[in-house]
Structure formats: structure tokens, C-alpha cells
Design an enzyme around this catalytic site. Sequence first.
Site, short mmCIF file in Angstrom:
data_model
loop_
_atom_site.label_atom_id
_atom_site.label_comp_id
_atom_site.label_asym_id
_atom_site.label_seq_id
_atom_site.Cartn_x
_atom_site.Cartn_y
_atom_site.Cartn_z
N HIS A 111 0.87 -1.18 0.00
CA HIS A 111 0.00 0.00 0.00
C HIS A 111 0.90 1.22 0.00
CE1 HIS A 111 -3.03 2.94 0.86
NE2 HIS A 111 -3.95 2.02 0.66
N ARG B 12 -2.00 1.02 -7.73
CA ARG B 12 -1.22 1.07 -6.49
C ARG B 12 0.25 0.76 -6.66
NH1 ARG B 12 -5.03 -1.94 -2.13
NH2 ARG B 12 -6.31 -0.13 -1.68
N HIS C 241 0.71 -5.03 2.13
CA HIS C 241 -0.70 -4.77 2.37
C HIS C 241 -1.59 -5.94 1.99
CE1 HIS C 241 -4.30 -2.41 2.74
NE2 HIS C 241 -4.59 -2.49 1.46
N ARG D 159 -3.88 -6.62 -7.53
CA ARG D 159 -5.29 -6.54 -7.12
C ARG D 159 -5.85 -5.15 -7.38
NH1 ARG D 159 -7.79 -5.21 -1.43
NH2 ARG D 159 -5.93 -3.92 -1.39
C1 LIG Z 1 -5.51 -1.84 6.39
C2 LIG Z 1 -6.25 -2.63 5.36
C3 LIG Z 1 -7.18 -2.00 4.57
C4 LIG Z 1 -7.87 -2.73 3.60
N1 LIG Z 1 -8.84 -2.11 2.86
C5 LIG Z 1 -9.58 -2.84 2.00
C6 LIG Z 1 -10.67 -2.26 1.31
O1 LIG Z 1 -10.98 -1.09 1.48
N2 LIG Z 1 -11.38 -3.05 0.46
C7 LIG Z 1 -11.09 -4.37 0.24
O2 LIG Z 1 -11.77 -5.03 -0.54
N3 LIG Z 1 -10.06 -4.94 0.90
C8 LIG Z 1 -9.32 -4.22 1.77
N4 LIG Z 1 -8.29 -4.82 2.44
C9 LIG Z 1 -8.05 -6.24 2.24
C10 LIG Z 1 -9.15 -7.03 2.94
O3 LIG Z 1 -9.45 -6.43 4.16
C11 LIG Z 1 -8.72 -8.46 3.18
O4 LIG Z 1 -8.22 -9.03 2.01
C12 LIG Z 1 -9.88 -9.31 3.66
O5 LIG Z 1 -10.54 -8.67 4.71
C13 LIG Z 1 -9.38 -10.66 4.09
O6 LIG Z 1 -10.42 -11.32 4.75
P1 LIG Z 1 -10.24 -12.81 5.23
O7 LIG Z 1 -11.54 -13.20 5.82
O8 LIG Z 1 -9.67 -13.62 4.13
O9 LIG Z 1 -9.09 -12.71 6.34
P2 LIG Z 1 -8.99 -11.81 7.65
O10 LIG Z 1 -10.04 -10.79 7.69
O11 LIG Z 1 -7.59 -11.35 7.75
O12 LIG Z 1 -9.28 -12.85 8.82
C14 LIG Z 1 -8.34 -13.83 9.15
C15 LIG Z 1 -8.79 -14.52 10.41
O13 LIG Z 1 -8.01 -15.69 10.58
C16 LIG Z 1 -7.62 -15.79 11.94
N5 LIG Z 1 -6.42 -16.63 11.98
C17 LIG Z 1 -5.27 -16.48 11.28
N6 LIG Z 1 -4.43 -17.49 11.57
C18 LIG Z 1 -5.07 -18.29 12.47
C19 LIG Z 1 -4.72 -19.47 13.16
N7 LIG Z 1 -3.53 -20.08 13.00
N8 LIG Z 1 -5.61 -20.01 14.02
C20 LIG Z 1 -6.82 -19.41 14.23
N9 LIG Z 1 -7.20 -18.28 13.60
C21 LIG Z 1 -6.33 -17.74 12.73
C22 LIG Z 1 -7.43 -14.36 12.39
O14 LIG Z 1 -7.47 -14.29 13.79
C23 LIG Z 1 -8.62 -13.72 11.69
O15 LIG Z 1 -9.78 -13.92 12.47
C24 LIG Z 1 -7.59 -4.11 3.42
C25 LIG Z 1 -6.64 -4.73 4.22
C26 LIG Z 1 -5.98 -4.00 5.19
C27 LIG Z 1 -4.97 -4.70 6.05
#
Ligand SMILES: Cc1cc2nc3c(=O)[nH]c(=O)nc-3n(C[C@H](O)[C@H](O)[C@H](O)COP(=O)(O)OP(=O)(O)OC[C@H]3O[C@@H](n4cnc5c(N)ncnc54)[C@H](O)[C@@H]3O)c2cc1C
Length: 526
Positions: A235, A281, A342, A377
Site C-alpha cells: 500500500h 497502487r 498490504h 489486485r
Molecule cells: C488496512 C487494510 C485495509 C484494507 N482495505 C480494503 C478495502 O478497502 N477493500 C477491500 O476489498 N479490501 C481491503 N483490504 C483487504 C481485505 O481487508 C482483506 O483481504 C480481507 O478482509 C481478508 O479477509 P479474510 O476473511 O480472508 O481474512 P482476515 O479478515 O484477515 O481474517 C483472518 C482470520 O483468521 C484468523 N487466523 C489467522 N491465523 C489463524 C490461526 N492459525 N488459528 C486461528 N485463527 C487464525 C485471524 O485471527 C482472523 O480472524 C484491506 C486490508 C488491510 C490490512
Amino acid sequence: MTFDFLIIGSGAAGLLTALRLADHGQVGIVNKGDFNMSNTYQAQGGIAGVMDGEDSYDAHIQDTLKAGVGLCHEDVVREIVAQGGAFIQELKNLGTPFDTLVDTDTLHLTREGGHSARRIAHAKDATGRAIGETLLNHVLAHPNIHCLNKHMAIDVITSRRLGRHGGSNQCLGVYLLTPDNHIITVAATHTILATGGAGKVYHYTSNPHAATGDGIAMAWRAGCPVMNLEFIQFHPTCLFHPGGSTMLLSEALRGEGAILVDAQQRRFAFDYHESGELAPRDIVARAIDHEMKKQGKDCMFLDARPIGKATIQAHFPNIMQRLLDVGIDMINEPVPIVPASHYLCGGVKTDVAGRTTIDALYVIGESAATGLHGANRLASNSLLECLVMADYCAKAILASSHDCTRMALPEWDDSGLSPETERIQIKQNWDEIRLTMSNYVGIVRSDEWLRRARRRLRVIHDEIASYYWHYPISRDLIELRNLSIVADLIVRSAQQRQESRGLHYSKDHPKTLKHAGDTVLWPEQL
Ligand SMILES: Cc1cc2nc3c(=O)[nH]c(=O)nc-3n(C[C@H](O)[C@H](O)[C@H](O)COP(=O)(O)OP(=O)(O)OC[C@H]3O[C@@H](n4cnc5c(N)ncnc54)[C@H](O)[C@@H]3O)c2cc1C
């Protein structure tokens, strides 16, 4: 402990999967921290979807393909983009407080870099938290969903691992580390890894502490291939602060008019791309990285003053307040920024339903690589991908005839361990990995830097291997081991790509080849 559906991770992907499956059996949803420790909760900008009459699916598809520089899987892009409007509407119906136009129910859509239209639905500047909390409220209200907070998945249990080589390799459950450091065996008919990204592989990251690539490392160890891990999105604008804060300054700020300047207030983004601050980006991040290196500076600046006080207060209240908390007034002064890791475009190779090469094991969300993002992305496509994958994954599970013959699973064997290792070893290796990756495998790469990174990571990997099985297991140690595996996979993937494309830029191979494919690494078969 036994579940019909065991979901590791409670970000957007995990939460929606839980809701989709909850009427069909007992669901366990595990996260290693609290509910707010996920990338989902950090997402500021929004979620992309075609909702405006002036916009079109074709335009969103073309923007996504353009950002992905020839590596997107077009069928996947079409499939996911086509669902955007419906999922945003569903989130709204579930109670997500998206911003609307004054005195109407019509969504306020914003525009981000790389998008040719306003198509980002958002809830002020904390969209991920709004979506996460909405889904969580429904999850907590469902009697079939059982939340295991502060439980960490260590490894998946497969039939191959148990030495059962006849038939296909099946996932049978997971070993979990409990909050009081016991290891429990959890059996499940279907296991879904939704563990998010791996931003912590780098020194500066916008990701929360949880992003250590656990699901990717677990799936790899179990025998799943990974795809396109060389494509790490940096980012462009994370707060640069002596306190090491990893706060992100949303892309939407640039969408609304914020500009990039150096310490002398010189605007430089147009030196690198005709779209200036709204270029994709990777180009903006490389421009900032280049200016920092050229000028020998630790940071550049994001000047949000052109947006105006009223819009900042209305649309970016959280960012404004968090900056005020560290003594920066974005209404009146430029904000110091650095690029930070990011988003992980690659991951475990899956289809849109998260199917892997192992029966009854699914990987979804940021941990997976479906081909949507290709080499880069498009902003705000990832939350959409999480939701579509969750939905497809649940449908695939419910349609599958997978019959897990419940067999007794062995307990984790922790007999004969030495007293606990000195934690300094873990910290040392953790710091070394992150610095090595930042210095040698960052925004700009070279053959020699990748070779050096590989050599150092191998030493660290051997050290970790030497103490992992000899000392009592701890959270830090599990994460360190996963981090070292994912870092190594990123380097190996980068070494395979003999060109520059999207987020992978090599000084030694600056050209983009006419034809290129995905980078797929296969683990040695168990
Ligand atoms: C600062 C920031 C801003 C962003 N802004 C945007 C945006 O505006 N729009 C967009 O589309 N995307 C955005 N993204 C990207 C997007 O947020 C993520 O790609 C998306 O939320 C990922 O979701 P997920 O459910 O795959 O994982 P996450 O939301 O990361 O959830 C992962 C989960 O797994 C758990 N976990 C991990 N390892 C283990 C383990 N070994 N045992 C048990 N639990 C575990 C964690 O505790 C967490 O609960 C952003 C990301 C960041 C960091």
C-alpha cells in the site's frame, strides 16, 4: 471436540461461511485473537460492486483485468464481478451501515485508483469493521455456531499424515492451541481455512498481528500447491511514525483529491504516470519508494488539504482522529507516509469455492489464489472475493457427497520436550525474516537479492526446525514457523518469474514478457 464444519478464521470470509452453513449442522469458528484482529476489521476504503446506472459489469471486469496485467483468470473475474451488487445489497439488508447520499437510501459510491467509475460502497472510512461487526452479530445470534476465540490452529490433520495411503487424501480436522497452551484435537467433516494474508512477513505492513500466513503454511505442509505468491501489494500510503504505527491512509483520500508531495511540497506522482495519484497502487508505491531512495529520505507525504475540512470530517473521521491521536492534524498539514506490505495476491491454489487438492479441505479469502487478482489486485475487489468465495464454498460443501468416516484421531504428541526455549531466539528469527524480506524481496527485486534472501531464510528455517519439535509449542513459535515457510515460498515464486509484471518488479528482468503464466509451486508429496 467434533464439528460438521470447522472454520479457521473469523474475517469476512470465515464469518459469512459460518452463516451460510449454520442451518445445516454444527459450526465451529476459530480465531487466534479477538474478533477485531483481522484484515477485514482494518479495511477502510470499501467493497467494489456495480451499483450505479452509469457503471457496467464490463467496465469493472476490464478494470480488474487491466490491473492484473494479463494474469487474471477471466472466467473467475467475470464470475466474481457479476456478484458485486447483490452482495453489497445483502450486506446492507443484514444491517451494514453503508454511507448513503443525503436524505436518500441510495449508496454513496466512491472511486479508488484503477477504477474507471464510482463503484466502492463504504461505511465512512471503516468499512471492514462495519461489515465484520454486522456479520458477527448474526454469527453470535445463531445457536449452531460455536466461537473459539484465542484458539490457534497449528496444523490440519489429514489421512495421509496418519499413514492412511489408500484412497484420496482427506482432511479430518485440526490441532488447536488453547488460550492456556494446551493442544486439543478437533475433528470435522469439512475444514475451511480462512486465515487471511501474510503482511507480517515484511517490516512495514498495514496488516494486524494475525497476518502471519498460517493457513497457507498449514495447507502447504499438508500437500496443497500455492500460486502467484510473488505478487505482494504494497500500500503506497501507510503512516510513517516513530512509534512504528502501521495505520493505513485509505486510497479513497487520493480518490477525493489528496496529493503526494516530498518534504519540499513538490508534487511528484505525475512524473511516474499520467493518472498521477490515481495510478494503480503498484505504480504509486514504486514512485514513493523511488523518491525516498533518490532523495535518501525515510518517508514522503500525503497532503489531504485539497480535500477540504468538511469532506475530511464527513468521510474520514476515523483516520482524522487516529492521526490526531499521534499529533498529526491532516486538515492543516501533510501526513508522513511509507509504502507497506498490504495484500497477498497469491495464496493456496483453489477454485472460487475454495476447493484444494485435499478432500474436505477448503481455503478461502485472502489465503487463497483463485486467479481474480492476477499480477495485481484492483482496490476493493478483495472483500468482494471473500464474500463470493464464502458463498460458493458453503454451496460446494452442502452439495458434496463427502462422507468422512469418523475415525479416532491421535492426540498431539508432546512427550519428551525440553524446558521452554529462550524467547530471544524466536524474536531474533522473526526480526531477521522481516528485514530480509523488506530489504531483498520488497517493491523492487533483483536476482542477487533473491538469492541472498533464499540463503538467509534457509539458515533461519533450519534453526526453527531444530527447535520446533524439541520445545513446548507456543503462539510465537507457531507463527514464526509459518512466517518462515511463507517467506521462503514468496522468494521461490519470485525467482521463478523471469520478467517484471504487476507487483513483481525485477531490476534484472525489467521487461514484461509477451506470454506468461501463473507461478505454481507444489510441495513434495507426503
Ligand atoms: C488496512 C487494510 C485495509 C484494507 N482495505 C480494503 C478495502 O478497502 N477493500 C477491500 O476489498 N479490501 C481491503 N483490504 C483487504 C481485505 O481487508 C482483506 O483481504 C480481507 O478482509 C481478508 O479477509 P479474510 O476473511 O480472508 O481474512 P482476515 O479478515 O484477515 O481474517 C483472518 C482470520 O483468521 C484468523 N487466523 C489467522 N491465523 C489463524 C490461526 N492459525 N488459528 C486461528 N485463527 C487464525 C485471524 O485471527 C482472523 O480472524 C484491506 C486490508 C488491510 C490490512
